[in-house]
Scaffold this motif. Sequence first.
Motif, mmCIF file in Angstrom:
data_model
loop_
_atom_site.group_PDB
_atom_site.id
_atom_site.type_symbol
_atom_site.label_atom_id
_atom_site.label_comp_id
_atom_site.label_asym_id
_atom_site.label_seq_id
_atom_site.Cartn_x
_atom_site.Cartn_y
_atom_site.Cartn_z
ATOM 1 N N HIS A 17 34.007 48.130 39.509
ATOM 2 C CA HIS A 17 35.228 48.911 39.741
ATOM 3 C C HIS A 17 36.191 48.162 40.661
ATOM 4 O O HIS A 17 37.411 48.191 40.456
ATOM 5 C CB HIS A 17 34.873 50.268 40.325
ATOM 6 N N ARG A 68 37.752 45.423 38.635
ATOM 7 C CA ARG A 68 38.741 46.012 37.735
ATOM 8 C C ARG A 68 40.072 46.239 38.464
ATOM 9 O O ARG A 68 41.159 45.900 37.949
ATOM 10 C CB ARG A 68 38.192 47.340 37.205
ATOM 11 N N LEU A 123 36.179 47.378 32.972
ATOM 12 C CA LEU A 123 36.549 48.792 32.826
ATOM 13 C C LEU A 123 35.346 49.645 32.437
ATOM 14 O O LEU A 123 35.221 50.801 32.878
ATOM 15 C CB LEU A 123 37.664 48.912 31.779
#
Length: 1014
Positions: A305, A308, A297
């Motif tokens: 990303h 995540r 995060l």
Amino acid sequence: MSSLAVVEPPAPRAAPRSPGPGPPRSGGERCRNASDTAQDTQLRSVDLDHVIKLLEGSDSKDLEKEQLKTLKKVVKHFENGIPLKDLEQIIKILNLCSEKTKEQETFTEPLCELIKLFELPFQKKKSSDEVNYYTEVSKCIAQLGYLMRVPSSQVRIQICKCVINFYKMELPGKVLSGYQPTSASYKIQMAELGGLAETLVLSLALVENQLTEKLWVLKALQHLSSSGANCRLMMKAQAASRLCLYLNSADPSGQLVFRSSHILWNLLENTSKEEVVNQLSSLECVHALKEVFVDALHGFRHCDHQLRNDLLVIATLLAENPAVPMIESGFAKLLIVLATFSEVKIPNPLVKGLKLTYSYEDFEMKKLLFNIIGVLSKNPSAAQLLSENDVMPALLYYVKPNQKPGFYDWSAAQYEELQLHAIAVLAAVAPVLIDKYLSCQANTLLLVFLEWCIGQDPFFGQGNSFHGTGGRGNKLAQMRYSLRVLRIVASIYDDAVNLNLCDQGAISQLLDILKYAANKSKEKEDVILLEIQADTLFILSVLCENDLHRKEVFSYEGIGILIPLLKMDSKELCSGLGHSYLLFSALDCVWSCVTGCYIAEDHFLEKQGIFHLLDLLALKEKNLCNIILGILVEFCGNPKTTLHINTWRGEKAQTAASLLIQLWRQEELELGVRRDQYGRVVDMKRPIASSFQRQQKVIPMPASCPSFAIMEISENMRAKLYSLFCKLGFENLPGLSAEDFVTLAIIRHYIDFKVGEVWSEICAELKEEFRPIMLDENALKSILEISENIGKTVSTVQTQLIESQLHQEIQEENQTYRKIRATCKQREMINKSWENFLTRTSNYEALKKAKKLQEKTIEASRPKLKTQTGAVHSTDIEGLHTTMENSSLEATEVSHLERKKEIHERAASAWQLLDAPRTPGLRCTGTTLPLAKQQQQQLNSGRWKGGGSCGCGSPTSFCSSHQCQPRLGWGLTWRDCLRGGGCQGRGEGRGLSEGGKHNGQQIFLRISNMNTLI
């Protein structure tokens, strides 16, 4: 001895150098032949059995050197690939080397070189070798996985490289003579059969503390997990839980997390999601996922990303299982805070320093977070977390009109997608947080938003997302999901919510939405518009149920909207667009918003709503019939309804009573009720019992539990049909056949039969548990006899009805036969008359004979004077006292004689008319025959139908002229009739013959009677 020398033919002996008679060889060909000869010589020099025996020998220093030298020779021998037939012996050599590696590290290098040989394609001599050797090959490849037990990092890495090369195989530089490589996918298939993937997963425990070796194993598993068969093998070894526990291991390169997450994704895609989730449901796995997610995060790289978001998807799947400790681990709270922090703007240490970049990955994360809120809302344990972290205000933040193309840092399309997604999640969260829903004035916001949806404000929806389907260039998507929220909230039947909606004028606004959607449907009908109408009708049904005032408010405009929906074409019900769902919603709205309110019911009756309900009932759709019959029963509380029901006529003039009886028979046929071929009662003790009831055994149950006889009432339509007939009555029902009356006799006693079933169950249950006393037993026996007698009575009535119908049919059949016989007889008479006519016209003697017979008949018909043989007494009696003067008496006698003379003259003229020659074209100058009294009355009153009119204006049937030859109404003269020629009229001569048909004999009798009258 197993070696290539056994297979390969012996090399030819070198030819003498003297030139032969053949063509000279080129230099390249000589080099190639020399190379092949050298290769064959090398192949013959390797004996694999000898190598195996050599490796099994004692471990002396000299022998070790010989063994290493022989292993190098074997590696050189198979540098272009291992033949399939030698693979089993190569594996034995590998196992022997691995055993020696534990004590002598000098064997590590030859072992690795031998493992490298498996990177090359295997060699086959025949195409069928791949199938013939698949068992041996699969076992050999499985042995590669077992070699992971060798405590050598170099060997383990080499095994992983070998497995990876299965998926990117390269052909060797040279190919053995007489051999060809196997197919590219052959090793992959053999690895699946040998269970290599399961072995590698188990080997993770051996390399748990060696990062490099672990990464190589994960890389190999990453390739193997692309196959569903390998994934299933990996799941047997608990691959999901093992990989999840390794996620937060120290790894400076970051490859461990990416490769593990990729394998987890493959497992989710290629195996059962439930099985993967079960392996990840431990608290340790959830903690590991949470820690990795927090690290990703706060990452700044694009790959962070993506990682995540991948972990978010896995977390969503875990959250779908309530048994997974998402709340206990704190993972659920972290995700909820992440989903709402940008809307509520409340500081939280969990997201301190976190900032969205509004990139595509952040947009995807936002949608995933909304989705996980919807998933958590299904878990009752998460309700408090949702309430404490302001989920309701965050979702209502998006329930407002789109005022500008770009909203903050999201594009117009992205904001629209987030808005629709938020409203969709609101529909799942609102029932859980109903108090928060009311405190945030969600009803008001939704009604205002719906008013904007049907308004004329310019707005062009993008319609690019899943939730935006059908909403391109309009606001239908926003309207659809807003109504879905209201529908789900209303379905809770919370009085505070419904009162809040009605106080804000929701009924009138929902009717406006119905009109809007109905008008749009006329332009183009699609699934979204049908869903909007169905949801609106359902909300109105909930709001108006059990409230007379709301029903009156609905009736002013709502009934006019409902009627077109009840006229729906039956073909549309099977279109698949949702018309059936809309029709059910409309029927539910009729039941909830119309019945029970006389004002609304009268308005519905005026719009012929009952007729439309019966039209739908005539379709005989099982799902529709139940609800329509319930509505009709409720409507029959209004005295005007029965008249409408009896007035209705369906296809082929079918009446409502006949339709209801047909539905009863259809229901009994589906239930398996016993009836004979005429529909009569067969089982007198249980006349209406279904096949399921007859199969059930006696099960004693407490009084609070309904028995089978009671439960059966709510499972079929017979109770509703009986209730409807109780309202309509059982007498004077129009349009019923004998079969209908037979069925009606059963319907009439339905409640009696049902009571008898209940008593029968009671008696059976009592006998199962204990024996009743004599008085109770006699009472029960009497009750059962009464029930059985009712069945016999109904059967007797049914038999009488059937016999009466049979007798009536016989009478109708006989009447039909009489008509047929009369028609045949008439045809025979016509034919006979025609034959007589032809005989008279073709044979003069026959004509004269007929003439004589005619004259004789005429003469016989004339009255003859009777000779008086007895004494003649004078009619004048002297001394008779009269009140009439003598002059008057004399005048009367003279008048009587003149009248008698006149009648005789007219009769004579009539007979002259019969005998007169036919002279066409002359006008009538004769007089008219006197008519009988009844005929004269018919003529005077204008009801005389016999004949036409003569030239003198009198009926032609009684004209005495011999010149005009009047024609009867059927085109014949009196003479033609008297000669026996029949005629058939078209209705003009029906005064002389019934049905427009007569013959000469009938007319002759009429004239004879007239003569007698004269």
